[in-house]
Design a protein around this motif. Structure first.
Motif, PDB file in Angstrom:
ATOM      1  N   LEU A  15       0.919  -0.981   0.185  1.00  0.00           N
ATOM      2  CA  LEU A  15      -0.010  -0.075   0.095  1.00  0.00           C
ATOM      3  C   LEU A  15       0.975   1.294  -0.151  1.00  0.00           C
ATOM      4  O   LEU A  15       0.589   2.443  -0.743  1.00  0.00           O
ATOM      5  N   THR A  65       0.696  -4.639 -13.255  1.00  0.00           N
ATOM      6  CA  THR A  65       0.036  -3.316 -13.086  1.00  0.00           C
ATOM      7  C   THR A  65      -0.032  -2.058 -14.063  1.00  0.00           C
ATOM      8  O   THR A  65      -0.834  -1.249 -14.367  1.00  0.00           O
ATOM      9  N   THR A  69      -2.783   0.555 -15.593  1.00  0.00           N
ATOM     10  CA  THR A  69      -2.651   1.796 -15.467  1.00  0.00           C
ATOM     11  C   THR A  69      -2.097   2.582 -16.816  1.00  0.00           C
ATOM     12  O   THR A  69      -2.748   3.573 -17.198  1.00  0.00           O
ATOM     13  N   VAL A 225      -3.159  -5.849  -7.116  1.00  0.00           N
ATOM     14  CA  VAL A 225      -4.701  -5.251  -6.826  1.00  0.00           C
ATOM     15  C   VAL A 225      -4.120  -4.159  -6.004  1.00  0.00           C
ATOM     16  O   VAL A 225      -4.735  -2.919  -6.056  1.00  0.00           O
ATOM     17  N   LEU A 226      -3.422  -4.199  -4.938  1.00  0.00           N
ATOM     18  CA  LEU A 226      -3.534  -3.056  -4.092  1.00  0.00           C
ATOM     19  C   LEU A 226      -2.333  -1.752  -4.676  1.00  0.00           C
ATOM     20  O   LEU A 226      -2.890  -0.773  -4.282  1.00  0.00           O
ATOM     21  N   VAL A 228      -2.405  -1.131  -7.885  1.00  0.00           N
ATOM     22  CA  VAL A 228      -3.207  -0.500  -8.977  1.00  0.00           C
ATOM     23  C   VAL A 228      -4.336   0.541  -8.142  1.00  0.00           C
ATOM     24  O   VAL A 228      -4.535   1.454  -8.369  1.00  0.00           O
ATOM     25  N   ALA A 229      -4.840  -0.355  -7.052  1.00  0.00           N
ATOM     26  CA  ALA A 229      -5.838   0.734  -6.130  1.00  0.00           C
ATOM     27  C   ALA A 229      -5.235   1.889  -5.889  1.00  0.00           C
ATOM     28  O   ALA A 229      -5.999   3.171  -5.658  1.00  0.00           O
ATOM     29  N   MET A 230      -4.187   2.020  -5.391  1.00  0.00           N
ATOM     30  CA  MET A 230      -3.389   2.910  -4.608  1.00  0.00           C
ATOM     31  C   MET A 230      -2.873   3.756  -5.849  1.00  0.00           C
ATOM     32  O   MET A 230      -3.079   5.239  -5.761  1.00  0.00           O
ATOM     33  N   THR A 231      -2.313   3.444  -6.898  1.00  0.00           N
ATOM     34  CA  THR A 231      -1.948   4.237  -8.126  1.00  0.00           C
ATOM     35  C   THR A 231      -3.112   5.154  -8.602  1.00  0.00           C
ATOM     36  O   THR A 231      -2.985   6.338  -8.956  1.00  0.00           O
ATOM     37  N   MET A 232      -4.366   4.609  -8.692  1.00  0.00           N
ATOM     38  CA  MET A 232      -5.297   5.296  -9.084  1.00  0.00           C
ATOM     39  C   MET A 232      -5.746   6.545  -8.074  1.00  0.00           C
ATOM     40  O   MET A 232      -6.557   7.351  -8.788  1.00  0.00           O
ATOM     41  N   MET A 233      -5.510   6.323  -7.025  1.00  0.00           N
ATOM     42  CA  MET A 233      -5.900   7.305  -6.163  1.00  0.00           C
ATOM     43  C   MET A 233      -4.929   8.293  -5.952  1.00  0.00           C
ATOM     44  O   MET A 233      -5.075   9.420  -5.968  1.00  0.00           O
TER      45      MET A 233
END
Length: 272
Positions: A15, A65, A69, A225-226, A228-233
């Motif tokens: 994360l 990832t 992205t 998964v983690l 990709v979720a964090m980079t999106m934010m």
């Protein structure tokens, strides 16, 4: 530590890694892979997964990832008309061939050899980020013919061996041949997709002996998964910061930081 404890440790570290990579990608325009690969390496090593195949996990997970992205990035750039599809189509076949050879080569090499390759190439990328100038030119248009036939597979091959997308090699290649930086960044995002998709498919069929929980082939699904979720934010946060400040001095600072990280990986690869 049991599997649940290990999984929680991996999740917490990843994360932080994903958040950092996202901010840097948005702020400096660097590909996430150049950050993710060494970060994964040190995180998984600290968690006890330092094995002769550790770098395969780092490369494969980073590339996984990049599929997500880079696809999002290239479609966003396409809406603004910034992607040069002619360059992308002309260079795609060679890049795909190079990426497939990269998977075969990476799967056959030991982790310390891949560390040395990553470290050596990352030093070159860091030097370009630190000292490169926008006025440097090798030509006024992207070359074709023999040059493209040789260098398009090289871009795909070296990118897979580093676990990165198209930015670190594609952007300098295009800007040195007269392509405006915003079009180079947009088109290089397309390079990332072309590199990562065949590479990740190959890595799914390249299992490793010592791997974190929930690893398919060489791809760690938890980290994927983690991140990709964090980079999106966090990537939009970095992009917003880039509009408020001049990112060029920060890019030079990151280039120096990347050189130091790369030299440390070279040191570890040499056994010191």
């Amino acid at each position: 530590m049991d599997d649940l404890g290990l999984l929680m440790g991996v999740a917490a570290l990843v994360l932080v890694i994903g958040a950092f990579a996202g901010v840097l990608a948005g702020l400096l325009g660097v590909g996430g892979g150049i950050v993710l690969v060494p970060a994964f390496f040190y995180a998984f090593s600290a968690l006890g997964y330092d094995s002769p195949q550790l770098m395969q996990i780092c490369l494969a997970t980073s590339l996984a990832t990049i599929i997500f992205t880079s696809t999002r990035s290239v479609m966003s750039h396409h809406k603004k008309g910034a992607v040069n599809w002619d360059i992308l189509k002309a260079w795609a076949p060679g890049i795909v061939v190079g990426a497939m050879f990269g998977v075969v080569t990476a799967s056959a090499l030991r982790s310390d050899t891949l560390q040395a390759i990553f470290g050596g190439l990352a030093v070159l990328v860091g030097l370009y980020m630190t000292f490169g100038k926008s006025t440097w030119r090798l030509g006024d248009a992207m070359p074709g013919g023999l040059f493209r036939a040789v260098f398009s597979p090289v871009v795909g091959f070296l990118s897979v061996l580093m676990g990165i997308g198209g930015g670190s090699f594609g952007v300098p290649l295009m800007t040195l041949h007269g392509i405006a930086i915003h079009r180079a960044v947009a088109t290089a995002a397309g390079f990332g997709v072309i590199i990562a998709v065949p590479a990740v498919i190959g890595f799914f069929f390249a299992p490793v002996d010592v791997a974190p929980p929930f690893t398919l082939g060489s791809v760690n699904l938890v980290a994927f998964v983690l991140v990709v979720a964090m980079t999106m934010m966090t990537a939009p946060m970095g992009a917003a910061l880039a509009h408020r400040m001049d990112p060029k001095p920060l890019k030079r600072v990151f280039g120096i930081f990347l050189i130091l990280v790369a030299l440390n990986m070279l040191r570890k690869a040499a056994g010191f």
